[in-house]
Design a protein around this motif. Structure first.
Motif, PDB file in Angstrom:
ATOM      1  N   GLU A   1      -2.103  -4.845  -7.832  1.00  0.00           N
ATOM      2  CA  GLU A   1      -3.341  -4.461  -7.161  1.00  0.00           C
ATOM      3  C   GLU A   1      -4.430  -5.522  -7.280  1.00  0.00           C
ATOM      4  O   GLU A   1      -5.304  -5.617  -6.415  1.00  0.00           O
ATOM      5  CB  GLU A   1      -3.851  -3.132  -7.740  1.00  0.00           C
TER       6      GLU A   1
ATOM      7  N   LYS B   1       6.968   6.593   7.142  1.00  0.00           N
ATOM      8  CA  LYS B   1       6.486   5.227   6.993  1.00  0.00           C
ATOM      9  C   LYS B   1       7.452   4.232   7.641  1.00  0.00           C
ATOM     10  O   LYS B   1       8.623   4.532   7.863  1.00  0.00           O
ATOM     11  CB  LYS B   1       6.329   4.869   5.508  1.00  0.00           C
TER      12      LYS B   1
ATOM     13  N   VAL C   1       0.842  -1.204   0.000  1.00  0.00           N
ATOM     14  CA  VAL C   1       0.000   0.000   0.000  1.00  0.00           C
ATOM     15  C   VAL C   1       0.873   1.248   0.000  1.00  0.00           C
ATOM     16  O   VAL C   1       0.620   2.212  -0.742  1.00  0.00           O
ATOM     17  CB  VAL C   1      -0.957  -0.004   1.208  1.00  0.00           C
ATOM     18  N   ILE C   2       1.934   1.234   0.814  1.00  0.00           N
ATOM     19  CA  ILE C   2       2.875   2.361   0.853  1.00  0.00           C
ATOM     20  C   ILE C   2       3.535   2.543  -0.511  1.00  0.00           C
ATOM     21  O   ILE C   2       3.672   3.669  -1.007  1.00  0.00           O
ATOM     22  CB  ILE C   2       3.944   2.119   1.949  1.00  0.00           C
TER      23      ILE C   2
ATOM     24  N   LYS D   1       2.416   1.591  -3.453  1.00  0.00           N
ATOM     25  CA  LYS D   1       1.416   2.064  -4.420  1.00  0.00           C
ATOM     26  C   LYS D   1       1.134   3.549  -4.229  1.00  0.00           C
ATOM     27  O   LYS D   1       1.056   4.320  -5.198  1.00  0.00           O
ATOM     28  CB  LYS D   1       0.133   1.250  -4.258  1.00  0.00           C
ATOM     29  N   GLU D   2       0.977   3.977  -2.979  1.00  0.00           N
ATOM     30  CA  GLU D   2       0.701   5.385  -2.697  1.00  0.00           C
ATOM     31  C   GLU D   2       1.869   6.280  -3.101  1.00  0.00           C
ATOM     32  O   GLU D   2       1.681   7.464  -3.409  1.00  0.00           O
ATOM     33  CB  GLU D   2       0.385   5.567  -1.214  1.00  0.00           C
TER      34      GLU D   2
ATOM     35  N   ARG E   1       8.249   6.558 -10.275  1.00  0.00           N
ATOM     36  CA  ARG E   1       6.977   6.948  -9.664  1.00  0.00           C
ATOM     37  C   ARG E   1       5.893   7.102 -10.725  1.00  0.00           C
ATOM     38  O   ARG E   1       6.173   7.359 -11.885  1.00  0.00           O
ATOM     39  CB  ARG E   1       7.139   8.248  -8.883  1.00  0.00           C
TER      40      ARG E   1
END
Length: 506
Positions: free
Chosen positions: A61, A260, A48-49, A51-52, A504
Motif C-alpha cells: 500500500e 471483478k 486494489v481488488i 487488497k479489498e 485473507r
C-alpha cells in the motif's frame, strides 16, 4: 549561404546515423511511456481488488500510489526505448542505407522490405492483437526510414571503401569480442566493478532497481507475476471449489469476487472446467485432470495466454544484446567526432573517433573480464577472508557461497557486516545462505535493515534459501513497511520459498 548548405551536406556523411537513431529513440520513448503508464494503471486496479479481498498486495500500500504517477512510466519506459527502440531503429537505419547505397533507391525493393515488416507485425500479434507493441513496429520504422532517407548524403560524396571501413570495422570487432565474452558473469562483474564501486555508479544501479519492475510488468507471463487473481463461476461442488481455491493459492492465484476482472476465470460446463483469460477460453480440462497435475495445467494456461512471447523472447533480448550497444557506439562516435573536429580535419577526426570508441570498448571488456574473481581453493579461504584487498575478500565470499560452505568457520566474517563496501555486504548476505548456526541467522536478520537495497534483497534471498520458517514474521513485518518494490519482490519470493501462502485479512 551556398557554402553553409554544402557544409551541412558534408556533415551528413557521418552525422545522419545519429539523427536517425535519435528520432527513433524519441518515438520509442513516447510509445513506451504510454505503454508502461497503462500497464501501471492495470496493475494498480488489480492490487486494489487484491487488497479489498483481504490479501497482501505487492507492491504494498505504501508503494502502490507510484503506479498512478507519471515518473515511473517515463523512467520505466527507458527500458523499452533502449532495447526495442534501439533495435528497431538500427534495423530500419540499415534497411534505409541498403536501399540507397546497394539498390539505388529502386522502389521495387520496397516490396520485400514491406513483406518483412509485415511478417514482424504478424509475429508480435500472433496470439492476440497488442496495440502498443504494434505502434513500435509501425511508427519507429516510418520515422527512422524517413529521416535516414532524407539525410543520407549523395552517393558522389562517399569516401573510398578503405576509409569507410574505418567506421564499421571497430564496431564489428567489438561486437565479436563482447559476444564471445557475453555471459551472466560479465554483467555481474560490470555491476560489481563499475557500478557499486563509486557514487555515480551506485546512483545508476539504484535508478535501475527503482524503475525496472514497471516495464517488466508489461510483458510478464502469468507464471512470472507475483500477484494473480482468480474467480469461479457456476461451480456446483463446494468441496471441490475449496480444494481448487487452495491449489490455485499455492500457485499464486488469489481468489477474489467473480464480478471483478481477473487473470483466471474458471467456469464449469458439464464435466469440463473452462479456464478463461480476458474473456477468452484458453484451455479445457476436468476436475480429475486438474487435481492430478494442477501445476502443469496452470503452466499451460500461462503459456497459451501469453500475448508477448515473441516480443519478449526474441525482439527484446536481441535488441538488448545488439541494438543498445550499437546505438551507444554511434552516439559516442558522434560526440567524439564533434570534439575532435574542432582541432583536426574531417578524415582525421573520423579515424580518431573510431579508434577511441574501439579502445573504450576493449578497455571495458578487459576490466570486466579480468576484474572478475576466480573460485578459490578451500585452503586459501581463511587467508583471503583476512586480506586487506577487497577483491580477495569478495572472491572468498563468492567461493563460500558457490561451495555451500558454513561461513561460521571463518569468524572474521562478522567484521564484514559493517563493511563500507556495498559489494562486500552483498556477497556476504549470499554467503550466509547456507549457514545453519543461530548466530549466522541473526546476522541475516541484521542485514534485512541494511541501508542499501541490493544488500537487503540478498538477505531476503538468503533467508529463503536457508528454509528457516521462523523468519516469516520478520519478513512479513518488513514487507509491509518497505517503500522499495524490488525489496518487496525479493521478500515475497522468500516467503513463497518458505512455504508461506496468502490468507485473507493479511
Amino acid at each position: 549561404m551556398a557554402k553553409t548548405r554544402a557544409s551541412h551536406k558534408m556533415n551528413n556523411k557521418w552525422f545522419y546515423p545519429f539523427l536517425a537513431l535519435l528520432f527513433g529513440l524519441l518515438t520509442a520513448q513516447a510509445i513506451s511511456t504510454v505503454q508502461v503508464y497503462l500497464s501501471n494503471g492495470e496493475l494498480y486496479r488489480t492490487l486494489v481488488i487484491v487488497k479489498e479481498a483481504g490479501y497482501l498486495p505487492i507492491p504494498n500500500e505504501r508503494t502502490m500510489p507510484h503506479l498512478q504517477q507519471f515518473g515511473p512510466a517515463l523512467f520505466g519506459g527507458l527500458f523499452f526505448t533502449l532495447t526495442v527502440g534501439a533495435g528497431l531503429s538500427l534495423i530500419t537505419l540499415s534497411a534505409a542505407w541498403s536501399w540507397d547505397r546497394v539498390f539505388g533507391r529502386k522502389r521495387i525493393v520496397i516490396i520485400p522490405y514491406s513483406l518483412l515488416w509485415l511478417g514482424f507485425l504478424v509475429a508480435v500479434n500472433y496470439r492476440s492483437f497488442s496495440p502498443m507493441v504494434t505502434l513500435y513496429f509501425v511508427l519507429i520504422p516510418l520515422v527512422v526510414f524517413g529521416a535516414a532517407s532524407k539525410w543520407l548524403p549523395p552517393r558522389k560524396e562517399m569516401e573510398p571503401w578503405f576509409i569507410r571501413s574505418i567506421h564499421t570495422t571497430p564496431l564489428l570487432l567489438l561486437a565479436v569480442l563482447w559476444t564471445l565474452q557475453s555471459d551472466s558473469q560479465l554483467y555481474i562483474n560490470l555491476r560489481d566493478t563499475l557500478l557499486l564501486s563509486n557514487p555515480v555508479g551506485i546512483k545508476v544501479n539504484d535508478f535501475y532497481y527503482d524503475y525496472t519492475l514497471y516495464p517488466a510488468e508489461v510483458f510478464k507471463t502469468l507464471n512470472q507475476k507475483m500477484i494473480k487473481t482468480s474467480a469461479f463461476k457456476r461451480l456446483q461442488d463446494e468441496k471441490f471449489a475449496m480444494i481448487l481455491e487452495n491449489q490455485l493459492n499455492r500457485q499464486g492465484f488469489l481468489k477474489v469476487g467473480r464480478d471483478k476482472v481477473v487473470d483466471l476465470m474458471i467456469m464449469e460446463q458439464g464435466d469440463a472446467l473452462i479456464f478463461m483469460n480476458r474473456g477468452k477460453t484458453i484451455i479445457r480440462t476436468t476436475q480429475a485432470d486438474f487435481l492430478s497435475d494442477s501445476g502443469a495445467i496452470l503452466e499451460d494456461f500461462s503459456k497459451k495466454s501469453d500475448r508477448y512471447a515473441f516480443f519478449r523472447q526474441q525482439i527484446t533480448p536481441w535488441s538488448l544484446r545488439i541494438g543498445f550497444p550499437t546505438t551507444l557506439y554511434v552516439f559516442l562516435y558522434t560526440l567524439l567526432r564533434l570534439i575532435l573536429g574542432l582541432f583536426s580535419s574531417s578524415r582525421t577526426s573520423s579515424i580518431g573517433a573510431s579508434s577511441l570508441c574501439f579502445v573504450a570498448g576493449t578497455g571495458l571488456l578487459l576490466i570486466f573480464s579480468l576484474g572478475g574473481v576466480q573460485t578459490l581453493q578451500e585452503a586459501d579461504l581463511k587467508e583471503a577472508m583476512q586480506s586487506e584487498r577487497l577483491g580477495d575478500r569478495v572472491a572468498a565470499l563468492k567461493t563460500i557461497e558457490q561451495k555451500k560452505l558454513e561461513i561460521h568457520e571463518f569468524q572474521v566474517y562478522r567484521e564484514l557486516l559493517k563493511s563500507p563496501h556495498i559489494v562486500e555486504r552483498y556477497w556476504l548476505a549470499r554467503a550466509l545462505s547456507f549457514g545453519k548456526r543461530p548466530d549466522t541467522y541473526m546476522d541475516l536478520i541484521t542485514l534485512l535493515d541494511d541501508p542499501h537495497p541490493n544488500v537487503r534483497n540478498m538477505a531476503f534471498y538468503a533467508l529463503g534459501q536457508r528454509g528457516e520458517t521462523r523468519s516469516i514474521d520478520d519478513i512479513l513485518t518488513r514487507i509491509k513497511t518497505s517503500t522499495d518494490w524490488y525489496t518487496q519482490w525479493y521478500a515475497y519470493h522468500a516467503l513463497r520459498s518458505l512455504g508461506w501462502k496468502q490468507n485473507r485479512s493479511m
